[in-house]
Motif scaffolding. Structure first.
Motif, PDB file in Angstrom:
ATOM      1  N   MET A   1      -7.074  66.473  59.166  1.00  0.00           N
ATOM      2  CA  MET A   1      -8.406  66.416  59.821  1.00  0.00           C
ATOM      3  C   MET A   1      -9.419  67.924  58.968  1.00  0.00           C
ATOM      4  N   ILE A   2     -10.283  67.648  58.452  1.00  0.00           N
ATOM      5  CA  ILE A   2     -10.870  68.807  57.972  1.00  0.00           C
ATOM      6  C   ILE A   2     -12.551  69.003  58.563  1.00  0.00           C
ATOM      7  N   GLU A   3     -12.447  69.832  59.768  1.00  0.00           N
ATOM      8  CA  GLU A   3     -13.494  69.967  60.414  1.00  0.00           C
ATOM      9  C   GLU A   3     -14.873  70.037  59.807  1.00  0.00           C
ATOM     10  N   ALA A   4     -14.796  70.638  58.669  1.00  0.00           N
ATOM     11  CA  ALA A   4     -16.033  70.917  57.932  1.00  0.00           C
ATOM     12  C   ALA A   4     -16.604  69.868  57.239  1.00  0.00           C
ATOM     13  N   LEU A   5     -15.871  68.770  57.150  1.00  0.00           N
ATOM     14  CA  LEU A   5     -16.439  67.447  56.487  1.00  0.00           C
ATOM     15  C   LEU A   5     -16.636  66.473  57.509  1.00  0.00           C
ATOM     16  N   TYR A   6     -16.902  66.568  58.891  1.00  0.00           N
ATOM     17  CA  TYR A   6     -17.141  65.722  60.071  1.00  0.00           C
ATOM     18  C   TYR A   6     -18.368  65.201  59.724  1.00  0.00           C
ATOM     19  N   ASP A   7     -19.507  66.152  59.267  1.00  0.00           N
ATOM     20  CA  ASP A   7     -20.665  65.445  59.083  1.00  0.00           C
ATOM     21  C   ASP A   7     -21.064  65.051  57.979  1.00  0.00           C
ATOM     22  N   VAL A   8     -20.179  65.032  57.067  1.00  0.00           N
ATOM     23  CA  VAL A   8     -20.614  64.159  55.577  1.00  0.00           C
ATOM     24  C   VAL A   8     -20.273  62.820  55.830  1.00  0.00           C
ATOM     25  N   VAL A  39     -12.270  56.059  47.351  1.00  0.00           N
ATOM     26  CA  VAL A  39     -11.249  56.820  47.858  1.00  0.00           C
ATOM     27  C   VAL A  39     -11.734  57.751  48.743  1.00  0.00           C
ATOM     28  N   LEU A  40     -12.614  58.691  48.290  1.00  0.00           N
ATOM     29  CA  LEU A  40     -13.207  59.873  48.830  1.00  0.00           C
ATOM     30  C   LEU A  40     -14.021  59.423  50.077  1.00  0.00           C
ATOM     31  N   ALA A  41     -14.881  58.232  49.858  1.00  0.00           N
ATOM     32  CA  ALA A  41     -15.604  57.822  51.170  1.00  0.00           C
ATOM     33  C   ALA A  41     -14.600  57.367  52.078  1.00  0.00           C
ATOM     34  N   GLY A  42     -13.353  56.759  51.674  1.00  0.00           N
ATOM     35  CA  GLY A  42     -12.278  56.503  52.838  1.00  0.00           C
ATOM     36  C   GLY A  42     -11.822  57.433  53.622  1.00  0.00           C
ATOM     37  N   PHE A  43     -11.562  58.563  52.613  1.00  0.00           N
ATOM     38  CA  PHE A  43     -11.127  59.869  53.288  1.00  0.00           C
ATOM     39  C   PHE A  43     -12.093  60.271  54.196  1.00  0.00           C
ATOM     40  N   LEU A  44     -13.229  60.345  54.023  1.00  0.00           N
ATOM     41  CA  LEU A  44     -14.312  60.884  54.908  1.00  0.00           C
ATOM     42  C   LEU A  44     -14.266  60.073  56.347  1.00  0.00           C
ATOM     43  N   TRP A  45     -14.177  58.689  56.136  1.00  0.00           N
ATOM     44  CA  TRP A  45     -14.149  57.803  57.293  1.00  0.00           C
ATOM     45  C   TRP A  45     -13.036  58.083  58.248  1.00  0.00           C
ATOM     46  N   VAL A  48     -12.914  61.371  60.301  1.00  0.00           N
ATOM     47  CA  VAL A  48     -13.793  61.498  61.529  1.00  0.00           C
ATOM     48  C   VAL A  48     -12.996  61.332  62.867  1.00  0.00           C
ATOM     49  N   PRO A  49     -13.096  62.480  63.705  1.00  0.00           N
ATOM     50  CA  PRO A  49     -12.417  61.986  65.045  1.00  0.00           C
ATOM     51  C   PRO A  49     -12.800  60.751  65.512  1.00  0.00           C
ATOM     52  N   SER A  50     -11.763  60.207  66.528  1.00  0.00           N
ATOM     53  CA  SER A  50     -12.194  58.717  66.877  1.00  0.00           C
ATOM     54  C   SER A  50     -13.185  59.079  67.935  1.00  0.00           C
ATOM     55  N   GLY A  51     -13.916  57.876  68.431  1.00  0.00           N
ATOM     56  CA  GLY A  51     -14.938  57.916  69.496  1.00  0.00           C
ATOM     57  C   GLY A  51     -16.211  57.879  68.622  1.00  0.00           C
ATOM     58  N   VAL A  52     -17.130  58.327  69.376  1.00  0.00           N
ATOM     59  CA  VAL A  52     -18.608  58.141  68.949  1.00  0.00           C
ATOM     60  C   VAL A  52     -18.951  59.995  68.298  1.00  0.00           C
ATOM     61  N   TYR A  70     -21.439  57.597  63.638  1.00  0.00           N
ATOM     62  CA  TYR A  70     -20.099  57.010  63.652  1.00  0.00           C
ATOM     63  C   TYR A  70     -19.936  56.707  64.928  1.00  0.00           C
ATOM     64  N   ASP A  71     -19.734  55.073  65.169  1.00  0.00           N
ATOM     65  CA  ASP A  71     -19.062  54.696  66.316  1.00  0.00           C
ATOM     66  C   ASP A  71     -18.591  53.382  66.181  1.00  0.00           C
ATOM     67  N   GLY A  72     -18.354  52.616  67.198  1.00  0.00           N
ATOM     68  CA  GLY A  72     -17.722  51.317  67.255  1.00  0.00           C
ATOM     69  C   GLY A  72     -18.114  50.317  66.074  1.00  0.00           C
ATOM     70  N   LEU A  73     -19.515  50.193  66.287  1.00  0.00           N
ATOM     71  CA  LEU A  73     -20.057  49.453  65.238  1.00  0.00           C
ATOM     72  C   LEU A  73     -20.076  49.973  63.690  1.00  0.00           C
ATOM     73  N   SER A  74     -20.681  50.967  63.546  1.00  0.00           N
ATOM     74  CA  SER A  74     -20.630  51.354  62.009  1.00  0.00           C
ATOM     75  C   SER A  74     -19.149  51.789  61.641  1.00  0.00           C
TER      76      SER A  74
END
Lengths: 583, 100
Positions: A1-8, A39-45, A48-52, A70-74
């Motif tokens: 998990m890279i926290e700096a990328l949580y918002d990307v 692949v990069l997009a998948g990494f970002l996906w 993200v920590p689980s949950g909303v 990022y939530d259950g639907l998206s």
């Protein structure tokens, strides 16, 4: 998990890769970008920590844009868009088309951006970006028909964007919020405009023809890419904003049924798939309309598996088009002899979309049907059951049968390129994996799908693999297969022939277009007539003036001085009388 | 034109050769009966096993088989007679004025 990328948002690497691809002339670099970006997009996906999670906030001009919700639907929609982007990139590796590479990436990225958008302005931006970037996948065919279809496609989708923006502005004025969430309602003007904007992209009845018009005219790779994003983005948007809206149940029911009739007699197999796509969207729309947790799960799971098997079917027909040069059913047949792997992949896609047990469509569609029946929408349930048999007709039988079997037309072409086979192979594996049941204590692949749904607990409680369910589905499909064999034997099945069928687009392509042309011609004539009348009047008045004031005119004639004296005296008398009378 | 059976056709893919029987006439002529037996077989299960359904009419023995057969025939007939019959046009229909 890279926290700096949580918002990307996963959208950005894909969009940026598309922009770079547009500028890079080297084919290999572009293809590398197309494969690495998902692949990069998948990494970002995954990062993200689980949950909303809400992030990617951008302050712009007094507005707060939320680019990563990022939530259950998206989550489920984001993942399938990333997978689709990767498979599409692999499928298109052989193609040396810079514009196609760039637009495919930007389009996929825009789809991802829209899915993760948390506010209506961000949604609008990505919504329009999907329209503008994707049209190049249609124009890439470089035919006159594709150019015109692309223009129609662009006009309709830009209109959808404009309605979305107008609705968003009105909604914001009413509620003070730009949030893209369940606060939208069809009972307000703003909400209704947004609903219509989503409906255009979702190919609602009478708003659907852009799909059957444009997709079959796109490039080989373009049709595959297009099949994944636009309409499923609209389904997502409906699920986000209008879940539980009753009218969606009937709209969806109509969507499942009417394309079946058109697909039966359509000769262009990519157009058959476009009608089939419309039919599948109907199931998802019904699920959203029902709006229960099971139904939303059904719609989400259906969208997930549908993107894969529909892409697989479009890929197989794309391979046929690439090798044979046509996908007209009347010109095809016997291709399994030279394209056996493509044929097998196509059959797997056909089995999945037909919802045969052990394939992915079975485990997804079942939830929607159960939710519809559970909520007491029995008529709709019967319509969906009819549509299920219809799916088997056009996608389960017609596509593989007329392309790869039926009467051998003697095409002896090579098998599809390796990259196409790899892409189809991955999609086919996923179709089987996602439909696989629990076996010998090992959780089936469908569990992975159910765990991705917005309400995984509800999905996992649903009794999917029951004896009754399998028997009922096999009864339906085998009887429908028998009906096909029976109708063919009795020669009661329509021949595949070179023809087209009019659809609602006749209204704007022919009736409205004709009316506009007639109006233009009539206005031209009217304008000419007015010009003639004015010219005649000008001539007449000019003539009169000339007669009066010209050197030979009446005013210029010599008047006898005696007569002039009389007139002068008379005028003087009148003036004197008036002066005398006047107070 | 190539050899229709494909047996002596060098252009047939090696992986497809073991499956050329799929194009055999005997299979095409017997497919109707194979499917009939399978469809009736699955329908007959209902005679020995009561299915539990949300929609009670679906518990009628052979319901799904009848609905599948009827739906398929309806789809084909409406497509053929209504869509093609009324809305079918020549392939070059859109090449006219309205599509220029």
């Amino acid at each position: 998990m890279i926290e700096a990328l949580y918002d990307v948002s996963p959208a950005w690497p894909v969009i940026i890769a598309g922009l770079i691809a547009a500028a890079v002339p080297n084919h290999h670099v572009r293809k590398g970008l197309a494969l690495i970006a998902p692949v990069l997009a998948g990494f970002l996906w995954f990062n993200v920590p689980s949950g909303v999670h809400t992030g990617g906030i951008i302050e712009l001009g007094g507005f707060t844009l939320e680019t990563f919700r990022y939530d259950g639907l998206s989550r489920i929609w984001g993942l399938i868009f990333i997978i689709a982007a990767f498979i599409n990139a692999l499928y298109g590796l052989h193609s040396r088309d810079r514009v196609g590479d760039a637009s495919g990436l930007i389009y996929a990225g825009a789809g991802l951006g829209a899915v993760f958008a948390g506010d209506l302005l961000s949604l609008f931006f990505f919504w329009e970006l999907t329209a503008i970037s994707s049209v190049f996948l249609i124009w890439g065919s470089k035919t006159n028909e594709a150019y015109k279809a692309g223009l129609r496609y662009l006009a309709i989708h830009v209109l959808s964007g404009v309605m979305l923006l107008a609705g968003a502005v009105i909604h914001s004025a009413d509620t003070g919020s730009w949030a893209f969430d369940e606060s939208l309602s069809v009972n307000t003007l703003g909400g209704f405009l947004i609903f219509l904007a989503f409906g255009i992209k979702c190919a609602f009845p009478f708003l659907h023809n852009w799909l059957q018009d444009a997709y079959p005219k796109a490039t080989v790779t373009g049709a595959v890419v297009l099949s994944a994003f636009t309409t499923k983005l609209a389904v997502y948007a409906l699920a986000r904003g209008y879940a539980g809206t009753d009218m969606l149940i009937w709209i969806g029911a109509v969507m499942t049924a009417f394309p079946v009739f058109f697909a039966v007699v359509e000769n262009d197999l990519r157009k058959v798939l476009s009608y089939s796509l419309n039919n599948q969207l109907g199931f998802m729309v019904v699920g959203i309309g029902v709006g229960t947790e099971l139904a939303i799960n059904g719609a989400a799971a259906h969208a997930f598996v549908h993107i894969i098997y529909k892409a697989l079917l479009f890929m197989s027909m794309g391979a046929v088009l690439y090798r044979v040069g046509t996908v007209k059913a009347s010109e095809l047949g016997g291709l399994f002899k030279t394209m056996p792997a493509t044929a097998i992949f196509c059959i797997i896609g056909a089995a999945s979309i037909s919802a045969f047990p052990l394939f992915s469509g079975f485990v997804a569609k079942a939830m929607t049907l159960a939710a519809v029946a559970h909520e007491g929408h029995y008529i709709v349930w019967f319509i969906l059951l009819f549509a299920s048999a219809g799916v088997l007709e056009h996608s389960g039988i017609k596509i593989p049968y007329f392309a790869f079997f039926a009467h051998d037309k003697g095409h002896r072409v090579r098998e599809a390129p390796v990259n196409m086979l790899m892409a189809m192979g991955i999609a086919a594996l996923m179709c089987v994996y996602l439909g696989w049941p629990d076996m010998f204590g090992i959780p089936g692949g469908y569990r992975a799908l159910y765990n991705l749904t917005p309400f995984p607990e509800v999905a996992n409680e649903y009794p999917m693999w029951t004896f009754d369910h399998v028997v009922g589905q096999m009864q339906l499909l085998l009887a429908a297969l028998f009906a096909f064999a029976f109708l063919v034997r009795m020669k009661w099945y329509p021949d595949e022939k070179r023809s087209i069928n009019l659809d609602f687009d006749w209204v704007y392509r022919r009736a409205l277009d004709g009316t506009a042309r007639w109006g233009h011609a009539m206005f031209g004539r009217l304008w000419a007539s007015i010009g003639n009348v004015l010219a005649a009047a000008r001539t007449r008045i000019g003539g009169r003036l000339f007669q009066a004031f010209s050197p030979m005119g009446a005013i210029s004639r010599d008047i006898p001085s005696g007569m002039l004296a009389i007139w002068t005296s008379a005028l003087l008398a009148i003036v004197l009388i008036i002066a005398y009378i006047a107070p | 034109m190539s050899d229709q059976s494909g047996k002596h056709d060098e252009l047939v893919h090696p992986a497809a050769r073991p499956f050329l029987w799929l194009d055999a006439k005997w299979l095409k002529s017997s497919m109707l009966w194979i499917l009939l037996v399978l469809a009736l077989g699955f329908a007959a299960i209902d005679l020995f096993h009561h299915r539990h359904e949300y929609v009670h009419v679906a518990e009628t023995p052979g319901f799904y088989a009848l609905w599948g057969f009827g739906s398929f025939v309806l789809a084909v007939m409406v497509g053929w007679f209504v869509i093609r019959g009324f809305l079918g046009r020549e392939e070059d229909y859109w090449d006219g004025e309205g599509d220029q």
